[in-house]
Design a protein around this motif. Structure first.
Motif, short mmCIF file in Angstrom:
data_model
loop_
_atom_site.label_atom_id
_atom_site.label_comp_id
_atom_site.label_asym_id
_atom_site.label_seq_id
_atom_site.Cartn_x
_atom_site.Cartn_y
_atom_site.Cartn_z
N GLU A 118 0.52 -1.61 -0.18
CA GLU A 118 -0.05 -0.29 -0.29
C GLU A 118 0.95 1.52 -0.20
O GLU A 118 0.69 1.96 0.27
N GLU A 119 2.09 1.45 -0.16
CA GLU A 119 3.06 1.64 0.00
C GLU A 119 3.16 3.16 0.97
O GLU A 119 2.94 4.80 1.33
N LEU A 120 3.11 2.69 2.71
CA LEU A 120 3.17 3.19 3.97
C LEU A 120 4.03 3.04 4.69
O LEU A 120 4.52 1.58 4.62
N THR A 121 4.77 3.71 4.95
CA THR A 121 6.29 3.65 5.56
C THR A 121 5.56 3.44 7.74
O THR A 121 4.80 4.41 7.73
N GLY A 122 6.60 2.46 7.81
CA GLY A 122 6.54 2.85 9.27
C GLY A 122 6.23 1.33 10.07
O GLY A 122 6.64 0.92 11.51
N LEU A 123 5.92 0.07 8.82
CA LEU A 123 6.53 -1.06 10.09
C LEU A 123 7.45 -1.70 9.50
O LEU A 123 7.66 -3.60 9.23
N GLU A 124 8.37 -0.76 8.22
CA GLU A 124 9.74 -1.71 7.96
C GLU A 124 10.39 -2.85 8.99
O GLU A 124 10.80 -3.97 8.28
N PHE A 125 10.83 -2.30 10.11
CA PHE A 125 11.43 -3.20 10.80
C PHE A 125 10.78 -4.28 11.53
O PHE A 125 11.72 -5.34 11.88
N ALA A 126 9.34 -4.62 11.39
CA ALA A 126 8.90 -5.60 11.62
C ALA A 126 9.40 -6.97 10.20
O ALA A 126 8.42 -7.56 10.58
N CYS A 127 9.65 -6.55 9.36
CA CYS A 127 9.74 -7.40 8.21
C CYS A 127 10.23 -8.87 8.34
O CYS A 127 10.10 -9.76 8.36
N GLY A 128 11.22 -8.54 9.39
CA GLY A 128 11.50 -10.30 10.27
C GLY A 128 11.29 -10.38 11.69
O GLY A 128 11.50 -11.65 11.50
N ILE A 129 10.35 -9.91 11.92
CA ILE A 129 10.12 -10.43 13.79
C ILE A 129 8.65 -11.80 13.28
O ILE A 129 7.92 -11.39 12.32
N PRO A 130 9.14 -12.54 13.49
CA PRO A 130 7.79 -13.62 13.22
C PRO A 130 6.89 -13.73 14.27
O PRO A 130 6.07 -14.93 14.12
N GLY A 131 6.52 -12.91 15.32
CA GLY A 131 5.57 -13.00 15.73
C GLY A 131 3.57 -12.72 15.16
O GLY A 131 4.17 -12.15 13.95
N THR A 132 3.17 -13.13 15.80
CA THR A 132 2.10 -11.93 15.49
C THR A 132 1.77 -10.75 16.26
O THR A 132 2.57 -10.33 16.46
N VAL A 133 0.74 -10.37 15.05
CA VAL A 133 0.17 -8.53 15.29
C VAL A 133 -0.33 -8.51 17.31
O VAL A 133 0.60 -7.24 17.82
N GLY A 134 -0.52 -10.04 17.09
CA GLY A 134 -1.30 -9.81 19.34
C GLY A 134 0.10 -9.56 20.22
O GLY A 134 0.03 -8.57 21.35
N GLY A 135 1.44 -10.38 19.73
CA GLY A 135 1.82 -11.08 20.53
C GLY A 135 3.11 -9.82 20.24
O GLY A 135 3.76 -9.80 21.23
N ALA A 136 3.50 -9.40 19.51
CA ALA A 136 4.09 -7.86 18.84
C ALA A 136 4.08 -6.80 19.39
O ALA A 136 4.41 -5.92 20.58
N LEU A 137 2.17 -7.05 19.69
CA LEU A 137 2.00 -6.00 20.82
C LEU A 137 2.62 -5.77 22.16
O LEU A 137 2.40 -5.19 23.46
N PHE A 138 1.52 -7.80 22.63
CA PHE A 138 1.79 -7.43 24.00
C PHE A 138 3.56 -7.50 24.59
O PHE A 138 3.30 -6.96 25.64
N MET A 139 4.99 -8.13 23.92
CA MET A 139 6.05 -7.43 24.22
C MET A 139 6.80 -6.33 23.93
O MET A 139 7.19 -5.89 23.77
N ASN A 140 5.55 -5.40 23.57
CA ASN A 140 5.95 -4.37 22.72
C ASN A 140 7.78 -4.52 21.50
O ASN A 140 8.68 -3.96 21.73
N ALA A 141 7.14 -5.30 20.76
CA ALA A 141 8.69 -5.95 19.82
C ALA A 141 8.96 -4.70 18.55
O ALA A 141 8.43 -4.19 18.59
N GLY A 142 10.59 -5.28 18.54
CA GLY A 142 10.93 -4.28 17.90
C GLY A 142 12.48 -5.12 17.00
O GLY A 142 12.75 -5.98 17.84
N ALA A 143 13.08 -4.09 16.27
CA ALA A 143 13.95 -4.95 15.37
C ALA A 143 14.82 -3.81 14.67
O ALA A 143 13.78 -2.48 14.02
N TYR A 144 15.89 -3.88 14.71
CA TYR A 144 16.48 -2.12 14.18
C TYR A 144 16.38 -0.94 14.10
O TYR A 144 15.85 -0.20 13.06
N GLY A 145 15.88 -0.44 15.24
CA GLY A 145 15.42 0.52 15.85
C GLY A 145 14.43 1.18 15.54
O GLY A 145 13.48 1.74 16.03
N GLY A 146 13.99 0.47 14.85
CA GLY A 146 11.86 0.49 15.67
C GLY A 146 11.00 -0.05 16.90
O GLY A 146 11.51 -1.45 17.05
N GLU A 147 10.00 -0.32 16.84
CA GLU A 147 9.04 -0.57 17.54
C GLU A 147 7.69 -0.62 17.21
O GLU A 147 7.50 0.52 17.66
#
Length: 308
Positions: A118-147
């Motif tokens: 959709e050409e939207l920026t802001g979730l690039e950091f999550a492209c390698g995080i294996p968890g679900t959306v719920g799990g990512a929010l549960f632990m405020n998942a992050g990678a490479y400077g984004g969360e």
């Protein structure tokens, strides 16, 4: 407490039979390929059904456990009593303008790919995080400077009483690998992300670069729980473990990865007990050598084997 047959009957009043599994091996549902059985493993397909399952667990005083896609989780060999709730069938992702609604069971990787489409920026950091959306929010998942907290606007949750709530991002006390969701007992049903317009190729270039970094450095060829430890202030967990000479060492079939010391892999049919003992060995050694306490990022749930 009711017997299992009676519990099954009551669950059947809420869910289709195909969404109720009895004595389900949880090693089928964890990235480590570890874990004993769940008494009941349920997969609701509507928000209402989630609310009803929570209310039923309260009514019957049944233990109740939420399971994401098992990427940042270790289930003990004795399994989990009562009801294990999986939201993997709630996996829709939609966008409108610069906003994205992603259901809890959707993979956060898929949300980042949808944002790219959709050409939207802001979730690039999550492209390698294996968890679900719920799990990512549960632990405020992050990678490479984004969360997650950088993009989250609000979320829909079910509370301990089975009530449906829509809460703003600041209600979740999102900090480094932390939210108040465990303490509040919330079950995340969907997240609303506020993104920004971007250029497809620029977004893709960032995601390709992050994917390369992940695949070249992480031991993705073996089952694991991902990064085991939080980053201690002033240090890097992987460097401390590497400098402790622990790579290639472990208990039983579990081993500190020779590719990335921050990972413990299930290299040879490990048990959950062996995996957990390997974690404890790493913590003890790093503490003795450097005086640093390594705090687990991975969650451990369930019961020890042969527990009466």
């Amino acid at each position: 407490m009711l017997n299992n047959q009676s519990i099954h009957h009551k669950l059947s009043e809420i869910l289709l039979q195909e969404n109720i599994l009895v004595d389900e091996p949880l090693n089928n549902h964890t990235y480590t390929k570890l874990g004993g059985q769940a008494d009941f493993f349920v997969t609701p397909t509507t928000y209402e059904a989630v609310q009803q399952v929570v209310k039923l667990a309260n009514e019957l005083e049944l233990p109740f456990t939420l399971l994401g896609n098992g990427s940042n989780l270790i289930v003990k060999d004795g399994g989990v009593r009562g009801i294990v709730l999986s939201l993997k069938k709630l996996d829709q992702i939609t966008t409108e303008g610069n906003e994205m609604i992603a259901q809890s069971g959707a993979r956060i990787i898929d949300a980042s790919r949808k944002a790219l489409d959709e050409e939207l920026t802001g979730l690039e950091f999550a492209c390698g995080i294996p968890g679900t959306v719920g799990g990512a929010l549960f632990m405020n998942a992050g990678a490479y400077g984004g969360e997650i907290k950088d993009a989250l606007k609000e979320a829909v949750v079910v509370d301990r009483q089975g009530n449906l709530l829509t809460l703003p991002a600041d209600a979740f006390d999102l900090q480094y690998r932390h939210s108040n969701i465990p303490e509040k007992g919330y079950i995340v049903l969907e997240a609303l992300f506020e993104l920004k317009p971007g250029n497809y190729q620029n977004i893709k270039d960032v995601m390709d670069d992050l994917t390369y970094k992940r695949e070249s450095k992480q031991p993705l060829e073996y089952p694991s729980c991902g990064s085991v430890f939080k980053r201690p202030p002033g240090y890097f967990a992987g460097k401390l473990i590497q400098d402790s000479g622990l790579q290639g060492k472990g208990v039983g079939g579990a081993e500190v990865s020779t590719k990335h010391a921050g990972f413990i892999v299930n290299k040879n049919n490990a048990t959950a007990t062996e995996y957990i003992k390997s974690i404890e060995m790493v913590q003890k050694t790093v503490k003795e050598k450097f005086g640093v306490d390594l705090e687990r990022e991975v969650r451990i749930i369930g019961e020890d084997p042969n527990k009466d």
